[in-house]
Design a protein around this motif. Sequence first.
Motif, PDB file in Angstrom:
ATOM      1  N   VAL A   6      -2.603  11.437  -1.091  1.00  0.00           N
ATOM      2  CA  VAL A   6      -3.010  10.704   0.101  1.00  0.00           C
ATOM      3  C   VAL A   6      -1.953   9.639   0.375  1.00  0.00           C
ATOM      4  CG1 VAL A   6      -4.467   9.135  -1.259  1.00  0.00           C
ATOM      5  CG2 VAL A   6      -4.823   9.327   1.212  1.00  0.00           C
ATOM      6  N   VAL A   7      -1.566   9.523   1.640  1.00  0.00           N
ATOM      7  CA  VAL A   7      -0.523   8.590   2.044  1.00  0.00           C
ATOM      8  C   VAL A   7      -1.015   7.812   3.254  1.00  0.00           C
ATOM      9  CG1 VAL A   7       1.845   8.342   2.863  1.00  0.00           C
ATOM     10  CG2 VAL A   7       1.282  10.141   1.214  1.00  0.00           C
ATOM     11  N   GLY A   8      -0.788   6.508   3.243  1.00  0.00           N
ATOM     12  CA  GLY A   8      -1.127   5.673   4.384  1.00  0.00           C
ATOM     13  C   GLY A   8       0.119   5.178   5.077  1.00  0.00           C
ATOM     14  N   SER A   9       0.058   5.049   6.402  1.00  0.00           N
ATOM     15  CA  SER A   9       1.214   4.556   7.150  1.00  0.00           C
ATOM     16  C   SER A   9       0.739   3.777   8.372  1.00  0.00           C
ATOM     17  CB  SER A   9       2.121   5.712   7.584  1.00  0.00           C
ATOM     18  OG  SER A   9       1.430   6.585   8.465  1.00  0.00           O
ATOM     19  N   SER A  10       1.598   2.900   8.840  1.00  0.00           N
ATOM     20  CA  SER A  10       1.307   2.125  10.043  1.00  0.00           C
ATOM     21  C   SER A  10       2.619   1.582  10.578  1.00  0.00           C
ATOM     22  CB  SER A  10       0.348   0.972   9.742  1.00  0.00           C
ATOM     23  OG  SER A  10       0.165   0.148  10.875  1.00  0.00           O
ATOM     24  N   ASP A  11       2.734   1.518  11.894  1.00  0.00           N
ATOM     25  CA  ASP A  11       3.928   0.940  12.507  1.00  0.00           C
ATOM     26  C   ASP A  11       3.872  -0.572  12.559  1.00  0.00           C
ATOM     27  OD1 ASP A  11       5.114   3.407  12.909  1.00  0.00           O
ATOM     28  OD2 ASP A  11       4.197   3.681  14.890  1.00  0.00           O
ATOM     29  N   GLY A  12       2.752  -1.147  12.099  1.00  0.00           N
ATOM     30  CA  GLY A  12       2.650  -2.594  12.049  1.00  0.00           C
ATOM     31  C   GLY A  12       1.367  -3.104  12.674  1.00  0.00           C
ATOM     32  N   PRO A  13       1.148  -4.415  12.634  1.00  0.00           N
ATOM     33  CA  PRO A  13      -0.070  -5.004  13.187  1.00  0.00           C
ATOM     34  C   PRO A  13      -0.260  -4.633  14.658  1.00  0.00           C
ATOM     35  CG  PRO A  13       1.112  -6.608  11.862  1.00  0.00           C
ATOM     36  CD  PRO A  13       2.004  -5.418  11.983  1.00  0.00           C
ATOM     37  N   GLY A  14      -1.485  -4.209  14.989  1.00  0.00           N
ATOM     38  CA  GLY A  14      -1.823  -3.866  16.356  1.00  0.00           C
ATOM     39  C   GLY A  14      -1.398  -2.480  16.797  1.00  0.00           C
ATOM     40  N   LEU A  15      -0.789  -1.713  15.873  1.00  0.00           N
ATOM     41  CA  LEU A  15      -0.248  -0.409  16.253  1.00  0.00           C
ATOM     42  C   LEU A  15      -0.963   0.757  15.577  1.00  0.00           C
ATOM     43  CD1 LEU A  15       3.559  -1.324  16.214  1.00  0.00           C
ATOM     44  CD2 LEU A  15       2.018  -1.163  18.190  1.00  0.00           C
ATOM     45  N   GLY A  16      -2.164   0.525  15.086  1.00  0.00           N
ATOM     46  CA  GLY A  16      -2.945   1.589  14.492  1.00  0.00           C
ATOM     47  C   GLY A  16      -2.448   1.986  13.119  1.00  0.00           C
ATOM     48  N   SER A  17      -3.136   2.956  12.514  1.00  0.00           N
ATOM     49  CA  SER A  17      -2.750   3.425  11.189  1.00  0.00           C
ATOM     50  C   SER A  17      -3.082   4.906  11.056  1.00  0.00           C
ATOM     51  CB  SER A  17      -3.462   2.626  10.098  1.00  0.00           C
ATOM     52  OG  SER A  17      -4.858   2.744  10.237  1.00  0.00           O
ATOM     53  N   SER A  18      -2.487   5.539  10.060  1.00  0.00           N
ATOM     54  CA  SER A  18      -2.719   6.955   9.780  1.00  0.00           C
ATOM     55  C   SER A  18      -2.849   7.149   8.276  1.00  0.00           C
ATOM     56  CB  SER A  18      -1.565   7.817  10.300  1.00  0.00           C
ATOM     57  OG  SER A  18      -1.437   7.721  11.704  1.00  0.00           O
ATOM     58  N   PHE A  19      -3.790   7.991   7.895  1.00  0.00           N
ATOM     59  CA  PHE A  19      -3.936   8.377   6.496  1.00  0.00           C
ATOM     60  C   PHE A  19      -3.917   9.899   6.433  1.00  0.00           C
ATOM     61  CE2 PHE A  19      -5.361   4.080   6.485  1.00  0.00           C
ATOM     62  CZ  PHE A  19      -5.009   3.592   5.235  1.00  0.00           C
ATOM     63  N   VAL A  20      -3.055  10.430   5.570  1.00  0.00           N
ATOM     64  CA  VAL A  20      -2.852  11.870   5.485  1.00  0.00           C
ATOM     65  C   VAL A  20      -3.215  12.341   4.081  1.00  0.00           C
ATOM     66  CG1 VAL A  20      -1.206  13.764   5.691  1.00  0.00           C
ATOM     67  CG2 VAL A  20      -1.010  11.758   7.198  1.00  0.00           C
ATOM     68  N   VAL A  21      -4.195  13.241   4.013  1.00  0.00           N
ATOM     69  CA  VAL A  21      -4.649  13.816   2.750  1.00  0.00           C
ATOM     70  C   VAL A  21      -4.173  15.270   2.684  1.00  0.00           C
ATOM     71  CG1 VAL A  21      -6.656  14.475   1.352  1.00  0.00           C
ATOM     72  CG2 VAL A  21      -6.672  12.321   2.651  1.00  0.00           C
ATOM     73  N   THR A  22      -3.525  15.623   1.594  1.00  0.00           N
ATOM     74  CA  THR A  22      -3.088  16.996   1.378  1.00  0.00           C
ATOM     75  C   THR A  22      -3.788  17.547   0.144  1.00  0.00           C
ATOM     76  OG1 THR A  22      -0.920  16.497   2.334  1.00  0.00           O
ATOM     77  CG2 THR A  22      -1.107  18.518   1.038  1.00  0.00           C
ATOM     78  N   LEU A  23      -4.479  18.698   0.318  1.00  0.00           N
ATOM     79  CA  LEU A  23      -5.237  19.314  -0.762  1.00  0.00           C
ATOM     80  C   LEU A  23      -4.770  20.754  -0.958  1.00  0.00           C
ATOM     81  CD1 LEU A  23      -8.790  18.075   0.289  1.00  0.00           C
ATOM     82  CD2 LEU A  23      -7.501  17.283  -1.706  1.00  0.00           C
ATOM     83  N   PRO A  24      -4.695  21.214  -2.219  1.00  0.00           N
ATOM     84  CA  PRO A  24      -4.321  22.616  -2.443  1.00  0.00           C
ATOM     85  C   PRO A  24      -5.458  23.541  -2.014  1.00  0.00           C
ATOM     86  CG  PRO A  24      -4.911  21.556  -4.516  1.00  0.00           C
ATOM     87  CD  PRO A  24      -4.912  20.471  -3.477  1.00  0.00           C
ATOM     88  N   VAL A  25      -5.114  24.701  -1.487  1.00  0.00           N
ATOM     89  CA  VAL A  25      -6.136  25.655  -1.061  1.00  0.00           C
ATOM     90  C   VAL A  25      -6.641  26.413  -2.273  1.00  0.00           C
ATOM     91  CG1 VAL A  25      -5.122  25.895   1.214  1.00  0.00           C
ATOM     92  CG2 VAL A  25      -4.450  27.462  -0.611  1.00  0.00           C
ATOM     93  N   ALA A  26      -7.791  27.076  -2.100  1.00  0.00           N
ATOM     94  CA  ALA A  26      -8.354  27.857  -3.192  1.00  0.00           C
ATOM     95  C   ALA A  26      -7.443  29.019  -3.520  1.00  0.00           C
ATOM     96  CB  ALA A  26      -9.742  28.363  -2.812  1.00  0.00           C
ATOM     97  N   ALA A  27      -7.323  29.315  -4.822  1.00  0.00           N
ATOM     98  CA  ALA A  27      -6.452  30.414  -5.256  1.00  0.00           C
ATOM     99  C   ALA A  27      -7.037  31.753  -4.831  1.00  0.00           C
ATOM    100  CB  ALA A  27      -6.286  30.375  -6.766  1.00  0.00           C
TER     101      ALA A  27
END
Length: 538
Positions: free
Chosen positions: A517-538
């Motif tokens: 899981v990774v969080g990112s933001s362009d700064g105050p007042g510019l929103g945020s994004s969180f990206v979760v990556t999960l492995p698929v079932a074998a």
Amino acid sequence: MTGPEPGSRRAAATQSLATLEAHAVQLRAEVAGLQKVLATLRDRAPPSSGNDLLEANEQLVLAALRAQAVAEAAERHRDEAARAGERDPLTDLPNRTSMLERLHLALASAQRRQAQLAVLFIDVDRFKEINDSYGHPVGDQVLQSMARRLESNLRETDTVGRFGGEEFLVLLEDLASTDDVPGIVEHLLDVMARPETIAGHVIELSASLGIAFYPDDATDEAGLIACSDAAMYRAKRRGPGGYEFCHAIERGADGRPMAAPLAPDDGEDQRLPGPAGTRARQAALQEANSALVVSALHAQAQETRALEAHARALGSMAAAAHELRNPLTPIRIAAGMLGEARDDLVRFTRLRDIIEEEVLHIARLVDDLVDGSRVVSGKLSLQREEAALARVLEAATASCRPAMESRRQQLVVELPPDDAMPLTGDHTRLVQVFTNLLDNASKYTPEGGSVRLVAVRSPDAITVSVHDTGIGIPADALRRIFDMFVQDRTAAALRPGGLGIGLAIVRELVEAHGGTVVGSSDGPGLGSSFVVTLPVAA
């Protein structure tokens, strides 16, 4: 350099975590009792009998008081554990970890104010001889005496702590001039050189001392300690009871201080006796000593990191005790007013709703507290089975949609069509992950804003992104956003009442599923994004 006893600190951390979890479990039981009483009230609203109302009212008040008693017990234990975790048990001075923290804060303050400070590294002379001659109990009393002498002869702005073994560290802040330090040092050495009578033995005492200045000698904790330590060893080589400045120490090619000068600077022959007296041998010994200092500081840093679990446990107790007490006051007030609302259905219902809302708030805090204690202790577990991420995201959005609608926020969901997105994992825990991310996105997005949930499948992974148009995250806060008990000040002011545990639990759960899981933001007042990556079932 000697170190503290890590076994006792680990035991303290384990005990703190066990107590933390016990408090959380007890609070969970009390909250369950409150919820049961609320269910009874909902069935009886408004009560037809004054006795029924009085009985329900009494149960609510008693349950709220029991919950507050548990929260206050957690706070008391936190205070006791905090003191134990920050003090050296023998001398009752700040311990190594506490001194490093104080030095870190003092350096930050000195940097802002462009001020000077000094670090004194003190070693009791001939301490091994004292232990060997009179026994360890007498040696312990010598250290206690030295601690009292140092503590009572420093300014109020100064700090002394036990660094380990027979070593003490003194932090001199708010220096008007570095020229004041020799007078302070000579007074301390004079005080420490007074004989002490212990168990009928008159013991001659002295100490050797090294001095390092910020910013002249070093600009960070490790550099100041290494420099003052090397200066102390140089003073000790000249004889007991003396002191040396770090700037008088020769430095190697890497800039690190060496304990002994490459050549005498006072006309004396300071070469080591015998075969070790050659210049090459002396240089090798100096290099080895420098490496030993650096190695000891590295070991100290590792130990400090190992003790962070203890600090996190104490932080949890502090935050939990504070946050859990806040909702209890409106519960008690509303419960006490229920009796006055016997014949007023609207007022009765409103008071009951207030209690229910605050109890749910406590329940969420307790759930976070339990999960947080399990994260710190490594006990957070999964019930793995074949799962469908589409169902997980459906449950998470259904849970968060009412709050978003109440804030007039737009929720946009973009999922692969006709794809259940199968994976192996814990359905309940994955719902917890995405509910937390969606709830945070909503809480920190103004009314009328938007939240987007996007899932994309690749051959070996599923990526789920949560984007918002909210307050954003400052760069300095972003670096620690997944740490336990960390909250950005702006976010905490906007939505108070949390423990700063949620994102730490999210990361723990995602990584337990083999994802990231990774969080990112362009700064105050510019929103945020969180990206979760999960492995698929074998």
